[in-house]
Design an enzyme around this catalytic site. Structure first.
Site, PDB file in Angstrom:
ATOM      1  N   TYR A  42     -39.880  38.652   3.735  1.00  0.00           N
ATOM      2  CA  TYR A  42     -40.820  38.076   2.760  1.00  0.00           C
ATOM      3  C   TYR A  42     -41.513  36.855   3.371  1.00  0.00           C
ATOM      4  CZ  TYR A  42     -42.470  35.407  -1.278  1.00  0.00           C
ATOM      5  OH  TYR A  42     -43.254  34.678  -2.153  1.00  0.00           O
ATOM      6  N   LYS A  81     -45.779  35.932   4.082  1.00  0.00           N
ATOM      7  CA  LYS A  81     -46.536  34.763   3.617  1.00  0.00           C
ATOM      8  C   LYS A  81     -47.147  34.005   4.797  1.00  0.00           C
ATOM      9  CE  LYS A  81     -46.069  35.671  -0.678  1.00  0.00           C
ATOM     10  NZ  LYS A  81     -47.228  36.048  -1.502  1.00  0.00           N
ATOM     11  N   ASP A 107     -52.396  49.726  -8.144  1.00  0.00           N
ATOM     12  CA  ASP A 107     -51.419  49.339  -7.134  1.00  0.00           C
ATOM     13  C   ASP A 107     -52.229  48.740  -5.981  1.00  0.00           C
ATOM     14  OD1 ASP A 107     -49.736  49.218  -4.923  1.00  0.00           O
ATOM     15  OD2 ASP A 107     -48.715  51.090  -5.392  1.00  0.00           O
TER      16      ASP A 107
HETATM   17  N1  LIG Z   1     -42.229  32.548  -8.262  1.00  0.00           N
HETATM   18  C1  LIG Z   1     -42.064  31.947  -7.100  1.00  0.00           C
HETATM   19  O1  LIG Z   1     -41.060  31.260  -6.882  1.00  0.00           O
HETATM   20  C2  LIG Z   1     -43.116  32.037  -6.034  1.00  0.00           C
HETATM   21  C3  LIG Z   1     -43.166  31.046  -5.042  1.00  0.00           C
HETATM   22  C4  LIG Z   1     -44.141  31.132  -4.051  1.00  0.00           C
HETATM   23  C5  LIG Z   1     -45.047  32.177  -4.063  1.00  0.00           C
HETATM   24  N2  LIG Z   1     -44.972  33.136  -5.033  1.00  0.00           N
HETATM   25  C6  LIG Z   1     -45.959  34.204  -4.996  1.00  0.00           C
HETATM   26  O2  LIG Z   1     -46.712  34.158  -6.184  1.00  0.00           O
HETATM   27  C7  LIG Z   1     -47.242  35.458  -6.466  1.00  0.00           C
HETATM   28  C8  LIG Z   1     -46.970  35.808  -7.903  1.00  0.00           C
HETATM   29  O3  LIG Z   1     -45.578  35.895  -8.097  1.00  0.00           O
HETATM   30  P1  LIG Z   1     -44.839  35.567  -9.485  1.00  0.00           P
HETATM   31  O4  LIG Z   1     -43.739  34.640  -9.168  1.00  0.00           O
HETATM   32  O5  LIG Z   1     -45.835  35.229 -10.535  1.00  0.00           O
HETATM   33  O6  LIG Z   1     -44.151  37.000  -9.741  1.00  0.00           O
HETATM   34  P2  LIG Z   1     -44.145  37.982 -10.989  1.00  0.00           P
HETATM   35  O7  LIG Z   1     -43.186  39.059 -10.633  1.00  0.00           O
HETATM   36  O8  LIG Z   1     -43.984  37.235 -12.262  1.00  0.00           O
HETATM   37  O9  LIG Z   1     -45.629  38.560 -10.984  1.00  0.00           O
HETATM   38  C9  LIG Z   1     -46.089  39.445 -10.000  1.00  0.00           C
HETATM   39  C10 LIG Z   1     -46.952  40.484 -10.693  1.00  0.00           C
HETATM   40  O10 LIG Z   1     -47.448  41.366  -9.684  1.00  0.00           O
HETATM   41  C11 LIG Z   1     -47.366  42.683 -10.170  1.00  0.00           C
HETATM   42  N3  LIG Z   1     -47.286  43.606  -9.041  1.00  0.00           N
HETATM   43  C12 LIG Z   1     -46.224  43.855  -8.239  1.00  0.00           C
HETATM   44  N4  LIG Z   1     -46.539  44.785  -7.338  1.00  0.00           N
HETATM   45  C13 LIG Z   1     -47.838  45.135  -7.565  1.00  0.00           C
HETATM   46  C14 LIG Z   1     -48.721  46.047  -6.958  1.00  0.00           C
HETATM   47  N5  LIG Z   1     -48.334  46.827  -5.937  1.00  0.00           N
HETATM   48  N6  LIG Z   1     -49.975  46.151  -7.460  1.00  0.00           N
HETATM   49  C15 LIG Z   1     -50.365  45.396  -8.501  1.00  0.00           C
HETATM   50  N7  LIG Z   1     -49.574  44.524  -9.120  1.00  0.00           N
HETATM   51  C16 LIG Z   1     -48.319  44.394  -8.651  1.00  0.00           C
HETATM   52  C17 LIG Z   1     -46.112  42.723 -11.027  1.00  0.00           C
HETATM   53  O11 LIG Z   1     -46.138  43.806 -11.951  1.00  0.00           O
HETATM   54  C18 LIG Z   1     -46.171  41.349 -11.709  1.00  0.00           C
HETATM   55  O12 LIG Z   1     -46.877  41.409 -12.929  1.00  0.00           O
HETATM   56  C19 LIG Z   1     -46.599  36.402  -5.447  1.00  0.00           C
HETATM   57  O13 LIG Z   1     -47.501  36.634  -4.381  1.00  0.00           O
HETATM   58  C20 LIG Z   1     -45.392  35.610  -4.957  1.00  0.00           C
HETATM   59  O14 LIG Z   1     -45.020  36.003  -3.657  1.00  0.00           O
HETATM   60  C21 LIG Z   1     -44.039  33.075  -6.027  1.00  0.00           C
END
Ligand SMILES: NC(=O)c1ccc[n+]([C@@H]2O[C@H](COP(=O)([O-])OP(=O)(O)OC[C@H]3O[C@@H](n4cnc5c(N)ncnc54)[C@H](O)[C@@H]3O)[C@@H](O)[C@H]2O)c1
Length: 249
Positions: free
Chosen positions: A153, A157, A60
């Site tokens: 959120y 960021k 975590d």
């Molecule tokens: N998908 C989007 O639209 C988007 C856009 C901009 C930024 N982001 C950012 O990209 C990053 C990845 O997001 P994603 O879209 O791939 O999401 P996702 O949910 O597919 O992947 C996130 C991963 O992080 C893991 N996770 C969550 N909490 C955790 C913790 N406390 N410790 C360890 N692992 C943890 C989850 O189990 C998951 O596997 C994030 O920081 C998100 O804010 C996503």
């Protein structure tokens, strides 16, 4: 010569979404990768698919002991640590800001922001000893051009982007580069949370706000991360690279 030959990378939240795309790309380019995720099964499954160049670790990222342990296990397995990608992130569902309770606010800041502090504490001394390194923090267009319904959120960021620049100037004398990626809404499990509900109308509304006319994909984010992590970017630090199809123009 592969672009990350000889490098060791630790990527958080790499059991899914953007992080999974990043570790697959990094491994294909010659890196050894530590796949860190709170979901142990997802981390181990991804490592199993990649093979001997990968280990899957449960952690975590908001817990100091877990973060220290992940860095230690990476060093035990591969002997060095060159790249840390702080990618793990969560959001509250898109909704009016006063409806997000204090516990959820605290959790989102702990996972998205405190994790960067904890990985700095654990990995900077290792990188200093190794003569340099790279941090890539996954920010978001949410921190540049915020959408309503995602206020807390969005704030995490913004913090990611400012921390990136401040870390970059402070760590530059150690040859440690620090950059951020700012993806636009992407095709991952988080997308429904950002949209509030996953309907064709919501998808159309979001896509209409992206000049290139599509969501981002894990491969888009992985390609940008690969460049920033590689020696091709050796003169680049403190940037927040928008991978956003023009959303922030
Ligand atoms: N998908 C989007 O639209 C988007 C856009 C901009 C930024 N982001 C950012 O990209 C990053 C990845 O997001 P994603 O879209 O791939 O999401 P996702 O949910 O597919 O992947 C996130 C991963 O992080 C893991 N996770 C969550 N909490 C955790 C913790 N406390 N410790 C360890 N692992 C943890 C989850 O189990 C998951 O596997 C994030 O920081 C998100 O804010 C996503």
């Amino acid at each position: 010569m592969k672009r990350l030959e000889g490098k060791v990378a630790l990527v958080t939240g790499a059991g899914s979404g953007f992080g999974l795309g990043i570790v697959e790309k990094f491994a294909a380019e010659g890196a050894k990768v530590a796949i860190v995720d709170i979901k142990e099964d997802a981390a181990k499954a991804a490592a199993g698919r990649i093979g001997a160049a990968a280990i899957g670790l449960a952690a975590d990222v908001s817990k100091a002991a877990d973060v220290k342990d992940a860095v230690k296990k990476t060093l035990d397995a591969f002997g060095r640590l060159d790249i840390v990608v702080n990618n793990a992130g969560i959001s509250h569902r898109n909704r009016p800001m006063l409806e997000v309770d204090e516990a959820e606010f605290d959790r989102i800041f702990a996972v998205n922001v405190k994790s960067i502090y904890l990985f700095a504490q654990a990995a900077v001394p290792v990188m200093r000893q190794g003569g340099g390194g790279v941090f890539i923090n996954v920010g978001s267009t949410a921190g540049i051009r915020p959408r309503p319904g995602l206020t807390w959120y969005n704030g995490t960021k913004g913090a990611v982007h400012t921390l990136t620049k401040s870390m970059a100037v402070e760590l530059a004398p150690d040859r440690i580069r620090v950059c951020a990626l700012a993806p636009v809404a992407g095709e991952t499990p988080l997308l429904a949370t950002f949209m509030g509900e996953d309907t064709p109308q919501k998808r159309e509304q979001f896509i209409n706000s992206i000049p290139l006319g599509r969501f981002s994909k894990p491969e888009d984010i992985a390609n940008a991360a690969l460049y920033l992590a590689s020696d091709e970017a050796s003169m680049i630090t403190g940037v927040v690279l928008e991978v956003d199809g023009g959303r922030c123009i």
